[in-house]
Design a protein around this motif. Structure first.
Motif, mmCIF file in Angstrom:
data_model
loop_
_atom_site.group_PDB
_atom_site.id
_atom_site.type_symbol
_atom_site.label_atom_id
_atom_site.label_comp_id
_atom_site.label_asym_id
_atom_site.label_seq_id
_atom_site.Cartn_x
_atom_site.Cartn_y
_atom_site.Cartn_z
ATOM 1 N N ALA A 7 3.613 14.383 3.058
ATOM 2 C CA ALA A 7 4.855 13.889 2.458
ATOM 3 C C ALA A 7 5.009 12.386 2.666
ATOM 4 C CB ALA A 7 6.055 14.633 3.055
ATOM 5 N N LEU A 8 4.676 11.906 3.860
ATOM 6 C CA LEU A 8 4.772 10.479 4.143
ATOM 7 C C LEU A 8 3.794 9.681 3.286
ATOM 8 C CD1 LEU A 8 5.082 10.565 8.046
ATOM 9 C CD2 LEU A 8 6.885 10.026 6.406
ATOM 10 N N GLU A 9 2.595 10.212 3.122
ATOM 11 C CA GLU A 9 1.608 9.510 2.307
ATOM 12 C C GLU A 9 2.019 9.495 0.837
ATOM 13 O OE1 GLU A 9 -1.606 7.233 1.279
ATOM 14 O OE2 GLU A 9 -0.734 7.637 3.250
ATOM 15 N N MET A 10 2.636 10.578 0.368
ATOM 16 C CA MET A 10 3.135 10.589 -1.010
ATOM 17 C C MET A 10 4.208 9.529 -1.210
ATOM 18 S SD MET A 10 3.236 14.514 -2.420
ATOM 19 C CE MET A 10 4.193 15.203 -1.070
ATOM 20 N N ALA A 11 5.070 9.345 -0.198
ATOM 21 C CA ALA A 11 6.109 8.316 -0.288
ATOM 22 C C ALA A 11 5.485 6.930 -0.371
ATOM 23 C CB ALA A 11 7.042 8.414 0.916
ATOM 24 N N ARG A 12 4.446 6.689 0.438
ATOM 25 C CA ARG A 12 3.764 5.391 0.388
ATOM 26 C C ARG A 12 3.128 5.167 -0.977
ATOM 27 N NH1 ARG A 12 2.752 6.401 6.074
ATOM 28 N NH2 ARG A 12 1.001 7.766 5.586
ATOM 29 N N ARG A 13 2.496 6.207 -1.508
ATOM 30 C CA ARG A 13 1.823 6.059 -2.806
ATOM 31 C C ARG A 13 2.827 5.908 -3.946
ATOM 32 N NH1 ARG A 13 -3.538 10.027 -2.413
ATOM 33 N NH2 ARG A 13 -4.142 9.339 -0.305
ATOM 34 N N HIS A 14 3.991 6.520 -3.795
ATOM 35 C CA HIS A 14 5.037 6.358 -4.800
ATOM 36 C C HIS A 14 5.455 4.897 -4.885
ATOM 37 C CE1 HIS A 14 8.724 6.871 -7.060
ATOM 38 N NE2 HIS A 14 9.401 6.314 -6.073
ATOM 39 N N LEU A 15 5.658 4.265 -3.737
ATOM 40 C CA LEU A 15 6.019 2.851 -3.731
ATOM 41 C C LEU A 15 4.898 2.001 -4.305
ATOM 42 C CD1 LEU A 15 7.793 2.457 -0.276
ATOM 43 C CD2 LEU A 15 8.821 2.149 -2.524
ATOM 44 N N TYR A 16 3.650 2.352 -3.987
ATOM 45 C CA TYR A 16 2.508 1.594 -4.492
ATOM 46 C C TYR A 16 2.419 1.707 -6.007
ATOM 47 C CZ TYR A 16 -2.259 -0.248 -4.765
ATOM 48 O OH TYR A 16 -3.356 -0.997 -5.070
ATOM 49 N N GLU A 17 2.661 2.897 -6.544
ATOM 50 C CA GLU A 17 2.629 3.068 -7.996
ATOM 51 C C GLU A 17 3.747 2.288 -8.669
ATOM 52 O OE1 GLU A 17 2.608 7.207 -8.918
ATOM 53 O OE2 GLU A 17 0.612 7.546 -8.073
ATOM 54 N N SER A 18 4.883 2.151 -8.001
ATOM 55 C CA SER A 18 5.963 1.339 -8.553
ATOM 56 C C SER A 18 5.510 -0.109 -8.694
ATOM 57 C CB SER A 18 7.200 1.419 -7.653
ATOM 58 O OG SER A 18 7.722 2.731 -7.616
ATOM 59 N N LEU A 19 4.761 -0.582 -7.698
ATOM 60 C CA LEU A 19 4.227 -1.931 -7.772
ATOM 61 C C LEU A 19 3.180 -2.034 -8.874
ATOM 62 C CD1 LEU A 19 3.770 -2.845 -4.003
ATOM 63 C CD2 LEU A 19 5.453 -3.767 -5.566
ATOM 64 N N GLN A 20 2.345 -1.032 -9.010
ATOM 65 C CA GLN A 20 1.293 -1.070 -10.008
ATOM 66 C C GLN A 20 1.858 -1.140 -11.427
ATOM 67 O OE1 GLN A 20 -0.928 2.478 -8.691
ATOM 68 N NE2 GLN A 20 -2.714 1.158 -8.524
ATOM 69 N N ARG A 21 3.018 -0.546 -11.645
ATOM 70 C CA ARG A 21 3.588 -0.571 -12.996
ATOM 71 C C ARG A 21 4.090 -1.963 -13.382
ATOM 72 N NH1 ARG A 21 5.718 4.522 -11.435
ATOM 73 N NH2 ARG A 21 7.714 3.588 -10.871
ATOM 74 N N GLY A 22 4.087 -2.900 -12.432
ATOM 75 C CA GLY A 22 4.491 -4.256 -12.740
ATOM 76 C C GLY A 22 5.990 -4.481 -12.664
#
Length: 225
Positions: free
Chosen positions: A86-101
């Motif tokens: 769950a913690l790793e999914m939260a980190r990746r969610h934030l990373y994907e937000s950054l990736q979308r620009g």
């Protein structure tokens, strides 16, 4: 003993979340949903409250290593694995937000991402967000580990990696395990060296964010770049 099912519907954590959203729940209620079940004589909420009291905070519980976590009654390796996922999914969610620009137009989201990545590291980690000409994220990469000073952060290696990624700009970040985000003299010196080195290749340093315990310090916001 009454179970959570015997509680009024508006007080049950799951129903409360559905009706009012996750922000309406206490730490114990959120943890109880994760736990799903209690132990003999205790509901999931009772167990959650006991765990929070034992660890001192939700954050301390989430930071616990496998041995400490699984030593608690009601927890085990399966729960530990679920929590880490769950913690790793939260980190990746934030990373994907950054990736979308979208995030780089929002300093708050960028800082939230850097906090999530660096705040709880037990040692200093120096990282970089490499950006394209439109300041969209190309990659986030930890680059160096250990005390941040002239001996541990190598501008030549940073420039080489930026050129490999065809980056036009960079945001640097590192954490202070002490919890105090105030930059040191060494932080300012290495930032100046990085700005100079990358400037030779027309790569802009947009910011250097120092991550503390829930707080950050931005070089750009303080006019240090």
């Amino acid at each position: 003993m009454k179970t959570i099912r015997d509680w009024p519907e508006g007080e049950r954590p799951r129903e409360k979340l559905l009706q009012r959203g996750p922000q309406a729940l206490s730490d114990a209620e959120l943890l109880a949903i994760f736990l799903r079940t209690g132990i003999p004589g205790k509901t999931a909420v009772d167990l959650a409250r006991e765990l929070l009291a034992r660890f001192g905070s939700l954050r301390a519980l989430l930071q616990a290593d496998a041995k400490t976590f699984t030593a608690c009654k009601g927890l085990g390796s399966a729960k530990y694995v679920q929590l880490q996922a769950a913690l790793e999914m939260a980190r990746r969610h934030l990373y994907e937000s950054l990736q979308r620009g979208e995030a780089l137009t929002s300093p708050q989201v960028t800082r939230a991402f850097l906090l999530r990545q660096l705040r709880d590291q037990p040692y200093e980690v120096f990282a970089a967000l490499f950006l394209d000409t439109r300041h969209r994220l190309i990659a986030y990469e930890p680059l160096f580990r250990g005390t941040i000073d002239g001996a541990s952060v190598h501008p030549r290696e940073v420039a080489r990696r930026a050129l490999e990624l065809n980056a036009a700009a960079v945001i640097f970040a590192h954490n202070h395990p002490s919890g105090d985000p105030s930059p040191s003299g060494a932080d300012r010196q290495i930032t100046a060296r990085l700005v100079q080195a990358l400037g030779l290749f027309d790569i802009r340093v947009l910011d250097h964010v120092v991550v503390g315990d829930g707080e950050t310090f931005s070089f750009a916001e303080h006019g240090w770049l």
